[in-house]
Design an enzyme around this catalytic site. Structure first.
Site, PDB file in Angstrom:
ATOM      1  N   HIS A 159       0.823  -1.210   0.000  1.00  0.00           N
ATOM      2  CA  HIS A 159       0.000   0.000   0.000  1.00  0.00           C
ATOM      3  C   HIS A 159       0.857   1.260   0.000  1.00  0.00           C
ATOM      4  O   HIS A 159       0.350   2.362  -0.232  1.00  0.00           O
ATOM      5  CB  HIS A 159      -0.944   0.002   1.215  1.00  0.00           C
ATOM      6  CG  HIS A 159      -0.240   0.195   2.536  1.00  0.00           C
ATOM      7  ND1 HIS A 159       0.250  -0.835   3.289  1.00  0.00           N
ATOM      8  CD2 HIS A 159       0.048   1.333   3.218  1.00  0.00           C
ATOM      9  CE1 HIS A 159       0.795  -0.365   4.394  1.00  0.00           C
ATOM     10  NE2 HIS A 159       0.677   0.977   4.359  1.00  0.00           N
TER      11      HIS A 159
ATOM     12  N   ASP B 267       0.501  -7.634   1.506  1.00  0.00           N
ATOM     13  CA  ASP B 267       0.841  -6.219   1.669  1.00  0.00           C
ATOM     14  C   ASP B 267       2.353  -6.014   1.648  1.00  0.00           C
ATOM     15  O   ASP B 267       2.909  -5.245   2.435  1.00  0.00           O
ATOM     16  CB  ASP B 267       0.229  -5.666   2.957  1.00  0.00           C
ATOM     17  CG  ASP B 267       0.244  -4.142   2.990  1.00  0.00           C
ATOM     18  OD1 ASP B 267       0.348  -3.536   1.912  1.00  0.00           O
ATOM     19  OD2 ASP B 267       0.194  -3.587   4.108  1.00  0.00           O
TER      20      ASP B 267
ATOM     21  N   SER C 197       5.116   2.717   7.987  1.00  0.00           N
ATOM     22  CA  SER C 197       4.764   1.508   7.237  1.00  0.00           C
ATOM     23  C   SER C 197       5.936   1.090   6.361  1.00  0.00           C
ATOM     24  O   SER C 197       6.513   1.914   5.635  1.00  0.00           O
ATOM     25  CB  SER C 197       3.534   1.750   6.370  1.00  0.00           C
ATOM     26  OG  SER C 197       2.414   2.026   7.179  1.00  0.00           O
TER      27      SER C 197
END
EC number: 3.4.21.-
Length: 769
Positions: free
Chosen positions: A504, A534, A619
């Site tokens: 993402h 992911d 992230s």
């Protein structure tokens, strides 16, 4: 004060004794002068006795001689007194027995006097008829009238003398006389005082003496001879004077008991009285020992100071009695006294003497008992005190002997003990310092390792920014979250860098801007991405030697509570290289992920939980252990009100499997069973009845559609089947079904499923290839 003959006494004591001595002599001189005057007035003596001790120089010399002689005699007998101490106790007992004997003797004498009174009554009639007796009585009346005129003065003088003699001196108050050793002497002095009182009654005393004298011509010469002997004697020392006084008192007592017996007894007593003026050596020694015993037994008395005032009073009393006896005898020689008057006066005086003796014996008995009990109590107290002192002395002697015998060993022992205490304190201090140093070293080592790992990890973490077009229709905050993230250099081959990040983060863009810790930037290319895990891989080229690949750890050996570090770039480039610290809060967590932000969960991610601070931009960042090895990649966090520090990371072992396929294939091939499903929890009652689902089934999925010639169709899976278990695991929903199927992407082997078809339970095998 040196008084000669090697005798030394304190000067103040010498002055006090001299003052008492002179006072007693002056009093004696006044008494003698008064007596001489009385004798001259009564024409009983032709001349008064010459004055004595008038020269002050002679007084001083006589006082010194008397005092020195007494002290010399006392010092010579000190050692003998100690040996005679036991004998003195026996003497006290014998004195007590002698008192009883004297009492019996007095009673016998009283009986004899009664018989004499009877004889006197018989001869009374004869005497009344005698003319010679009448002439004598007339003469007696004339002279007795003259004596009565003088008797008031004489009685007055007698009372004054008695008052002076009975007045105690200061030294007598301080001196305690042993009653047992001087009992006989006190008895004799008391009897003598009684005789003096009787003699002060005018004609009665003179008649008493005339009663026992029969021959005037024989008596007067004897008295004159005794006067000459007394006047011609040499000065006596204090012990000799005391000895003479006691002997005279005893003789006077004996004479008193024998009055009225016979003329011969009176003459013998008178001769004994005169003969006793010359004391024997043995008697003198006994008296001196008794006197010294009295002085020594008195604890309050000075050992070198005799009772001079008491001795002088006794000597004066004896001399006074002796002078009165001479006066009375001279008066008797010049007067004719009737036998009847003499016997009556003798009887009255005898009764008085007997009463005085009895009273004196009673008083002496009471004093003896009191003195004996006091002495016993004093001896007991003294013995207890001596025992206590002896016990204390014994303890102190034992301690001294023990110290003298063993003091070297005791000193060595004390030194050893002190040395042990000092060494123990030193070792404890050293050990304490060592422990503190170890703790400090451990803390420093821990801190150093943590910092080292953080610095190394920072060199392997980069900032990843996708190239979102300026005319993007996404909101600014949405674009910023997707456009900026973190990545980890997991492999470096020459100048080629392989960076793992989240799918993402890279989004749909192929090119990504990579910024290193030294603020240098390069453009990287996305090699592959997988939305179900992911994860994405970006390839970049850089000749910067400061960029390092990170060491890979093992996520299968994670421990709950293990310390970890999180390195990333929260909120973009401005805060790149941020390091936060935490622990592993949970293992094997299933996290729901919504990739496309349509408020529907798309994937059930397998991850471990951490409590380190994670913010937007972290992230794709690195999660390292205490050794600085990569154990996970940050993937998500829970953003809810009142929830803090709940973040999740993908285990590094799963990451390695994914990135390997992404490097080579650019994608991940998952098994596709070819079915569509619904969750049982979302079915209503009509739908449950349609599939004939038992009421006990609460969880699972219902097959809603099966593709033709798909793996599900090949596995005989039909529409309406209810799957409750898959691969031996309880099936909750369709996300769990997809997770179990994707976990077999590498082996693609068939798995067993438990289903309900038409309300009946059965098992089938589902093929994955």
């Amino acid at each position: 004060m040196d008084i000669g003959k090697k005798h030394v006494i304190p000067k103040s004591q010498y002055r006090r004794k001299r003052r008492e001595f002179f006072h007693n002599e002056d009093r004696e001189e006044n008494l003698n002068q008064h007596q001489d005057k009385q004798n001259i007035d009564n024409t009983t003596l032709k001349k008064a006795e010459k004055q004595i001790h008038k020269d002050s120089i002679d007084k001083h010399e006589r006082f010194k001689n008397s005092l020195s002689s007494h002290l010399e005699q006392r010092n010579r007998d000190v050692n003998e007194n100690k040996a005679e101490e036991s004998k003195s106790n026996q003497d006290s007992k014998s004195a007590y027995n002698r008192d009883h004997y004297l009492t019996d003797d007095v009673s016998k004498k009283q009986n004899s006097l009664d018989s004499v009174d009877q004889d006197t009554e018989k001869s009374k009639y004869y005497e009344q008829n005698s003319e010679a007796t009448l002439s004598t009585k007339s003469t007696d009346k004339v002279e007795s009238s003259d004596m009565r005129k003088l008797s008031p003065d004489k009685n007055k003088v007698g009372h004054e003398e008695q008052h002076v003699l009975s007045k105690p001196s200061e030294h007598d108050k301080e001196t305690r006389i042993d009653f047992e050793s001087s009992r006989t002497d006190s008895d004799s002095s008391m009897q003598t005082e009684k005789i003096k009182k009787d003699s002060s009654d005018g004609n009665e005393s003179s008649n008493l003496k005339s009663e026992v004298i029969s021959d005037k011509s024989n008596t007067v010469p004897k008295l004159s001879e005794s006067d000459d002997e007394v006047n011609n004697q040499k000065p006596l020392t204090l012990p000799e004077e005391q000895k003479l006084k006691r002997q005279q008192s005893q003789n006077e007592q004996t004479k008193t008991y024998t009055y009225g017996d016979s003329e011969q007894n009176d003459k013998s007593n008178h001769e004994n009285d005169l003969s006793h003026h010359t004391p024997s050596k043995s008697d003198d020694k006994d008296n001196v020992m008794r006197e010294d015993h009295i002085v020594d037994n008195n604890p309050d008395n000075d050992i070198n100071t005799p009772s001079l005032s008491k001795i002088d009073d006794d000597r004066k009393l004896d001399e006074k009695i002796h002078v009165e006896d001479k006066h009375k005898q001279n008066a008797d020689s010049s007067e004719t006294v009737g036998y009847q008057s003499q016997s009556s006066v003798s009887h009255r005086s005898t009764e008085k003497r007997n009463m005085a003796i009895n009273d004196h014996h009673k008083l002496n008995g009471q004093k003896l008992n009191t003195k004996t009990s006091a002495n016993n109590n004093q001896k007991k107290a003294t013995s207890k005190l001596n025992k206590g002192r002896a016990t204390n002395n014994n303890y102190s002697d034992i301690l001294k002997k023990f110290w003298m015998m063993y003091w070297p060993k005791l000193v060595i022992l004390m030194g050893i003990i002190i040395l042990i205490v000092i060494l123990n304190a030193i070792f404890n201090n050293v050990n304490k310092n060592d422990r503190m140093n170890d703790n400090n070293d451990a803390d420093a080592q821990k801190y150093t390792t943590t910092m080292k790992n953080a610095n190394n990890t920072v060199k392997s973490v980069v900032t990843v920014e996708n190239e979102t077009s300026k005319d993007s229709s996404l909101p600014k905050d949405k674009a910023s979250q997707d456009e900026v993230g973190s990545g980890v250099v997991y492999k470096k081959s020459g100048d080629t860098l392989y960076i793992v990040t989240n799918a993402h983060v890279v989004g749909d863009k192929e090119n990504q801007k990579i910024t290193f810790s030294n603020n240098k930037s390069v453009v990287g290319k996305v090699l592959g991405k997988d939305k179900w895990s992911d994860l994405a891989v970006v390839k970049a080229t850089s000749s910067d030697s400061s960029v390092k690949e990170i060491a890979i750890g093992d996520s299968n050996n994670l421990v709950l509570g293990e310390p970890i570090l999180v390195v990333g770039n929260p909120l973009g480039v401005d805060f790149k290289g941020t390091v936060t610290e935490g622990i592993i809060s949970g293992l094997n967590r299933n996290v729901l992920i919504d990739f496309d932000k349509d408020n529907k969960y798309d994937m059930l991610m397998k991850a471990f939980q951490i409590d380190a601070s994670v913010n937007p931009g972290n992230s794709g960042g690195a999660v390292v252990n205490r050794e600085g090895k990569l154990i996970g990649v940050v993937a998500a966090k829970i953003s809810m009100p009142n929830v803090e520090n709940m973040s999740f990371a993908i285990p590094v072992n799963e990451v390695q499997k994914i990135v390997k396929d992404l490097e080579t294939k650019g994608k991940i091939d998952y098994p596709d069973v070819g079915v569509k499903m619904k969750n049982i929890a979302s079915l209503n009652s009509f739908e449950r009845q349609a599939v004939k689902l038992p009421g006990k089934v609460k969880n699972g999925v219902v097959v809603d559609q099966v593709d033709n010639n798909g793996l599900a169709d090949q596995s005989s899976l039909k529409k309406g089947d209810v799957i409750t278990e898959l691969d031996g695991k309880l099936l909750e929903d369709d996300l769990r079904f997809r997770q179990i199927i994707f976990s077999h992407k590498d082996d693609l082997k068939s798995i067993t499923a438990k289903i309900y078809r038409d309300g009946k339970e059965k098992e089938i095998n589902i093929k994955l290839k």
